[in-house]
Design a protein around this motif. Structure first.
Motif, mmCIF file in Angstrom:
data_model
loop_
_atom_site.group_PDB
_atom_site.id
_atom_site.type_symbol
_atom_site.label_atom_id
_atom_site.label_comp_id
_atom_site.label_asym_id
_atom_site.label_seq_id
_atom_site.Cartn_x
_atom_site.Cartn_y
_atom_site.Cartn_z
ATOM 1 N N VAL A 78 0.838 -1.209 0.000
ATOM 2 C CA VAL A 78 0.000 0.000 0.000
ATOM 3 C C VAL A 78 0.866 1.250 0.000
ATOM 4 O O VAL A 78 0.642 2.175 -0.792
ATOM 5 N N VAL A 79 1.882 1.284 0.858
ATOM 6 C CA VAL A 79 2.764 2.459 0.917
ATOM 7 C C VAL A 79 3.547 2.592 -0.394
ATOM 8 O O VAL A 79 3.694 3.702 -0.930
ATOM 9 N N SER A 80 4.020 1.492 -0.949
ATOM 10 C CA SER A 80 4.777 1.542 -2.216
ATOM 11 C C SER A 80 3.912 2.048 -3.367
ATOM 12 O O SER A 80 4.369 2.869 -4.173
ATOM 13 N N VAL A 81 2.684 1.572 -3.446
ATOM 14 C CA VAL A 81 1.767 2.059 -4.491
ATOM 15 C C VAL A 81 1.490 3.546 -4.283
ATOM 16 O O VAL A 81 1.424 4.318 -5.244
ATOM 17 N N SER A 82 1.360 3.953 -3.026
ATOM 18 C CA SER A 82 1.151 5.369 -2.729
ATOM 19 C C SER A 82 2.336 6.215 -3.213
ATOM 20 O O SER A 82 2.143 7.303 -3.767
ATOM 21 N N VAL A 83 3.556 5.714 -3.028
ATOM 22 C CA VAL A 83 4.753 6.424 -3.520
ATOM 23 C C VAL A 83 4.672 6.566 -5.035
ATOM 24 O O VAL A 83 4.902 7.653 -5.586
ATOM 25 N N LEU A 84 4.337 5.469 -5.723
ATOM 26 C CA LEU A 84 4.250 5.527 -7.190
ATOM 27 C C LEU A 84 3.176 6.525 -7.638
ATOM 28 O O LEU A 84 3.403 7.311 -8.563
ATOM 29 N N LEU A 85 2.019 6.488 -6.988
ATOM 30 C CA LEU A 85 0.955 7.436 -7.341
ATOM 31 C C LEU A 85 1.393 8.871 -7.069
ATOM 32 O O LEU A 85 1.108 9.775 -7.852
ATOM 33 N N PHE A 86 2.097 9.076 -5.964
ATOM 34 C CA PHE A 86 2.619 10.411 -5.663
ATOM 35 C C PHE A 86 3.528 10.900 -6.786
ATOM 36 O O PHE A 86 3.461 12.052 -7.193
ATOM 37 N N LEU A 87 4.379 10.011 -7.283
ATOM 38 C CA LEU A 87 5.351 10.399 -8.310
ATOM 39 C C LEU A 87 4.723 10.655 -9.676
ATOM 40 O O LEU A 87 5.224 11.479 -10.445
ATOM 41 N N ILE A 88 3.610 9.960 -10.007
ATOM 42 C CA ILE A 88 3.048 10.114 -11.344
ATOM 43 C C ILE A 88 1.853 11.064 -11.419
ATOM 44 O O ILE A 88 1.508 11.511 -12.503
ATOM 45 N N MET A 89 1.243 11.371 -10.278
ATOM 46 C CA MET A 89 0.053 12.237 -10.300
ATOM 47 C C MET A 89 0.447 13.700 -10.421
ATOM 48 O O MET A 89 1.557 14.099 -10.091
ATOM 49 N N GLY A 90 -0.524 14.492 -10.841
ATOM 50 C CA GLY A 90 -0.312 15.926 -10.953
ATOM 51 C C GLY A 90 -0.199 16.569 -9.580
ATOM 52 O O GLY A 90 -0.641 16.018 -8.571
ATOM 53 N N ALA A 91 0.377 17.763 -9.569
ATOM 54 C CA ALA A 91 0.623 18.477 -8.311
ATOM 55 C C ALA A 91 -0.654 18.757 -7.537
ATOM 56 O O ALA A 91 -0.633 18.850 -6.313
ATOM 57 N N ASP A 92 -1.790 18.859 -8.231
ATOM 58 C CA ASP A 92 -3.041 19.205 -7.554
ATOM 59 C C ASP A 92 -3.609 18.068 -6.706
ATOM 60 O O ASP A 92 -4.430 18.306 -5.825
ATOM 61 N N ILE A 93 -3.167 16.832 -6.917
ATOM 62 C CA ILE A 93 -3.766 15.701 -6.191
ATOM 63 C C ILE A 93 -2.729 14.806 -5.512
ATOM 64 O O ILE A 93 -3.066 14.062 -4.594
ATOM 65 N N LYS A 94 -1.466 14.879 -5.899
ATOM 66 C CA LYS A 94 -0.496 13.890 -5.437
ATOM 67 C C LYS A 94 -0.282 13.873 -3.929
ATOM 68 O O LYS A 94 -0.029 12.821 -3.352
ATOM 69 N N TRP A 95 -0.435 14.999 -3.264
ATOM 70 C CA TRP A 95 -0.191 15.046 -1.815
ATOM 71 C C TRP A 95 -1.213 14.228 -1.026
ATOM 72 O O TRP A 95 -0.946 13.812 0.094
ATOM 73 N N ILE A 96 -2.382 14.006 -1.630
ATOM 74 C CA ILE A 96 -3.418 13.194 -0.966
ATOM 75 C C ILE A 96 -2.920 11.772 -0.735
ATOM 76 O O ILE A 96 -3.388 11.078 0.157
ATOM 77 N N PHE A 97 -1.954 11.331 -1.520
ATOM 78 C CA PHE A 97 -1.438 9.977 -1.374
ATOM 79 C C PHE A 97 -0.366 9.863 -0.284
ATOM 80 O O PHE A 97 0.008 8.759 0.088
ATOM 81 N N LEU A 98 0.096 10.989 0.251
ATOM 82 C CA LEU A 98 1.105 10.971 1.306
ATOM 83 C C LEU A 98 0.508 11.174 2.695
ATOM 84 O O LEU A 98 0.710 10.360 3.596
ATOM 85 N N TYR A 99 -0.215 12.261 2.874
ATOM 86 C CA TYR A 99 -0.596 12.686 4.221
ATOM 87 C C TYR A 99 -1.477 11.708 5.005
ATOM 88 O O TYR A 99 -1.229 11.498 6.196
#
Length: 183
Positions: free
Chosen positions: A148-169
């Motif tokens: 789950v955390v690894s997929v979240s990292v990948l999504l963070f890296l490929i998503m646009g700036a407007d949504i990517k932080w939702i995958f971290l916090y």
């Protein structure tokens, strides 16, 4: 919720869909389901009222998947659980909004380092609602949380700036609360 659960279970009983001995268990299960679904609906409505509906939906999904493996802090009451979930959603959405102008990888690196450390050291959280289990189950839960955390990292890296932080916090907040609850 109890009234609705009893009526539905009574209907199931009258249709011969279950035995009378199962009545209380079915009522309890229906209460849990109805309580959880109503919390999610209210949280999503609050998210849409705050113009953060998509963010709240992603946060709730991410937390649900992560908690399936990691466990997590539980409220002693339904209201406590709801307030905790609302706080995680609101804080994650607010931090995501504030992070839009951040450049570089220091904050995400630090956040994901906390998540991976929590998976390594503290997950699954052992509690009354998530009791200790055998070594194979613990390894499986750790692996699942790691995915789950690894997929979240990948999504963070490929998503646009407007949504990517939702995958971290949300994961970072969950990881910190698990570490604090483990002490």
């Amino acid at each position: 919720m109890k009234v609705i659960a009893k009526k539905v279970a009574g209907w199931c009983l009258s249709c011969d869909a279950m035995d009378k001995s199962e009545f209380e268990v079915v009522v309890y299960g229906l209460e849990l389901i109805l309580g959880t679904v109503s919390k999610y609906i209210i949280l999503l409505m609050i998210g849409y009222l705050l113009n953060r509906g998509i963010e709240f939906l992603l946060i709730l999904f991410l937390i649900a998947v992560f908690r399936a493996f990691a466990g997590g802090v539980h409220g002693k009451t339904s209201a406590g659980c709801f307030l905790y979930m609302l706080l995680v959603c609101a804080v994650s959405a607010a931090l995501s909004e504030l992070s839009l102008s951040l450049k570089g990888l220091f904050v995400p690196f630090l956040g994901y380092a906390v998540c991976f450390y929590a998976v390594y050291k503290y997950i699954p959280l052992q509690s009354l609602k998530n009791p200790a289990c055998d070594a194979d189950t613990i390894r499986g839960k750790k692996r699942g949380a790691l995915v789950v955390v690894s997929v979240s990292v990948l999504l963070f890296l490929i998503m646009g700036a407007d949504i990517k932080w939702i995958f971290l916090y949300p994961l970072m907040i969950e990881a910190v609360t698990i570490m604090l609850a483990s002490r």
